[in-house]
Design an enzyme around this catalytic site. Structure first.
Site: not given
Lengths: 318, 239
Positions: B88, B195, B197
């Site tokens: 991002c 994302h 994560e």
């Protein structure tokens, strides 16, 4: 609905036994999408601004987001009267001036103000005790909105009640507009202390503790297991210096809101930049010392014990 | 040619200036081939790692804090030499060009021959979750990757044949076409609009670690030298 709570991914270390699968395809406004923006804001500073010019100063200083409002808390305190959601035009002007996320405040329980902010495409709503409450019993049902909400809390019970209503992010309340960090510290320490106690409890004890805190049991259990609030938690209300910001970070918050502390000081651009640096390097006293040099006048500040009970904003919220 | 042993493990740093860097750290803890994980805030820390992840956050904030912290130039040098993955905001920073930047423009580390559109989908209300088929990572479309797009950028232009497309959006999102590119690879660099994560799926993290190890091995063998174009400068294609 509140039983559907899932902890934001990787907020804490992964446990192998618990890997929920996302099954949505091109779906907006899931809880992950709401908490995801809060996770992106982590380790950042969110600054109160009252116009496009201040918003640009904040953006250039490295703010992770700005909070658009008509009067900063220090002025709300001074001028009194009913304090409401800002003029949508002013919010739009701020949105047009910056590329970072823009937040705005609504009164506690005022779900129509929230509907307005959702309609104009704000990024995050703060259901805030800084404005005059619109409902003295109920907060907004935040599950009904596509926009994520942040709410204030003084203790764990209050935080978990807000999360069960759908808040995707929390902040300790502190005492806004005072430039005095004491209440923010009190609230952060209270929450930390209550989480530590819960983490050491057996399930039986947790049932009773949930009753004592007036918190939903399933959220308390999750909190006890994670050993932290189950959503991103910032600190707010009284941050005036880089040292204040680093103090809150060392006490375990995920980032800070700065309200009156920046634009009520002598050199806002420099102070804003210094507070941003202090949040990133919160555990490096040398850097905090460097950025604290020569910042000019800090906001004057108010001693909490000189305030009347009815002047305390943190008491608003139920 | 000297025989070079393939490294079993590498150390990975996560740029820890602003954003969701702890989330990447928690994710990397699940990968055995990562020997150590370091939150990176200084030039010295940068020197001690084999590969770097630039996390999601606000790209303007990360750039300004890096500059004010005095590691901007070190980062620029690092991403030109060592395996780096941007998610991002991190993807924006690795791009050579970006649209919709703040007034006065935004500093970019560069390295990837792409142009990105910041906030392609609009404000937070348009953020979404979607399942992606990433052929090099997901074994089949039935086993897709859960992608979380938060005020996400996309890749509007690819300016070099060296840039490999890893994933496209796959379905139309308002005015954004299904063919829009959301993940790329170029030499030692990897970038995703979304994302990983913020999910519990560590496949892209594993892929990045493997990719970094392969790059380190190929670099040591001297078989392949990967040079990157820097902004408008022309450099020779690797041989």
């Amino acid at each position: 609905m509140s039983e559907n709570f899932t902890v934001p991914a990787n907020l804490t270390r992964i446990e192998n036994d618990k890997i929920p699968k996302v099954s949505h395809n091109g779906v907006i406004a899931t809880f992950s999408v709401k908490t995801g923006l809060a996770q992106n804001l982590k380790n950042g500073v969110i600054m109160d601004v009252i116009n496009a010019e201040q918003a640009r100063i904040a953006e250039e200083a490295g703010a992770a987001a700005v909070m658009a409002l008509e009067r900063v808390p220090a002025d709300i305190r001074k001028e009194g009267g009913v304090s409401r959601m800002s003029d949508p035009k002013m919010i739009r002007e701020i949105r047009e001036a910056v590329t970072i996320p823009v937040m705005a405040k609504v009164r506690i329980g005022h779900f129509v103000e929230a509907q307005i902010l959702e309609a104009i495409g704000i990024d995050f709503i703060d259901e805030s005790e800084v404005l005059t409450p619109a409902d003295e019993q109920n907060h907004i049902n935040k599950h009904n909105f596509k926009i994520p909400f942040v709410c204030g809390a003084k203790n764990l019970g209050e935080a978990l009640r807000r999360i069960s209503e759908g808040a995707a992010m929390m902040r300790t309340k502190g005492e806004a507009g005072t430039g005095n960090i004491v209440e923010a510290v009190r609230h952060m320490r209270t929450i930390n202390n209550e989480i530590r106690r819960a983490s050491a409890m057996s399930e039986e004890e947790l049932f009773s503790y949930a009753k004592e805190l007036q918190a939903p049991y399933h959220l308390l259990k999750e909190t006890a297991k994670l050993k932290r609030l189950p959503v991103v938690n910032f600190s707010a209300g009284g941050v005036a210096t880089p040292a204040d910001a680093a103090l809150m970070m060392q006490l375990g918050c995920d980032g800070v809101f700065v309200g009156s502390g920046i634009f009520k000081s002598g050199d806002p651009a420099k102070r804003a930049k210094a507070i941003v640096q202090a949040v990133t390097h919160y555990d490096d006293p040398k850097i905090i010392a460097e950025v604290s040099e020569d910042l000019g006048e800090a906001m004057v500040g108010i001693n909490i014990d000189t305030l009347q009970d009815n002047q305390l904003m943190a008491k608003r919220g139920w | 040619m000297n025989f070079i042993e393939r490294p079993k493990q590498i150390s990975v740093g996560v740029l820890a200036l602003q954003g969701a860097f702890q989330e990447h750290i928690h994710m990397l803890q699940s990968i055995p081939k990562v020997s150590s994980i370091l939150p990176v805030r200084t030039a010295e820390q940068l020197r001690s790692i084999d590969a770097l992840i630039i996390p999601g956050g606000e790209s303007t904030t990360i750039a300004l804090v890096a500059e004010h912290s005095g590691i901007w130039e070190n980062l620029k040098e690092f991403v030109r030499q060592k395996p780096t993955w941007g998610t991002c905001a991190g993807m924006i920073l690795l791009a050579n060009e970006a649209n919709n930047t703040k007034k006065g423009g935004q500093k970019l580390l560069g390295g990837l021959d792409i142009k990105v559109n910041r906030n392609q989908f609009g404000s937070q209300i348009d953020s979404f979750e979607s399942l992606l088929h990433i052929p090099q990572i997901t074994s089949s479309p039935e086993d897709p990757f859960p992608a979380v797009f938060i005020r996400a950028p996309t890749i509007s232009t690819i300016n070099s044949l060296e840039v490999e497309i890893l994933a496209k959006l796959g379905h139309n999102v308002d005015e954004t076409d299904a063919s829009t590119v959301v993940a790329v690879k170029q030499g030692h660099l990897l970038a995703t609009s979304f994302h990983p994560e913020l999910t519990n799926d560590n496949r892209i993290h594993k892929y990045f670690v493997e990719h970094a190890i392969n790059y380190i091995v190929s670099g040591q063998n001297g078989k392949k030298e990967i040079s990157l174009k820097d902004g408008n400068q022309n450099t020779q294609k690797p041989t």
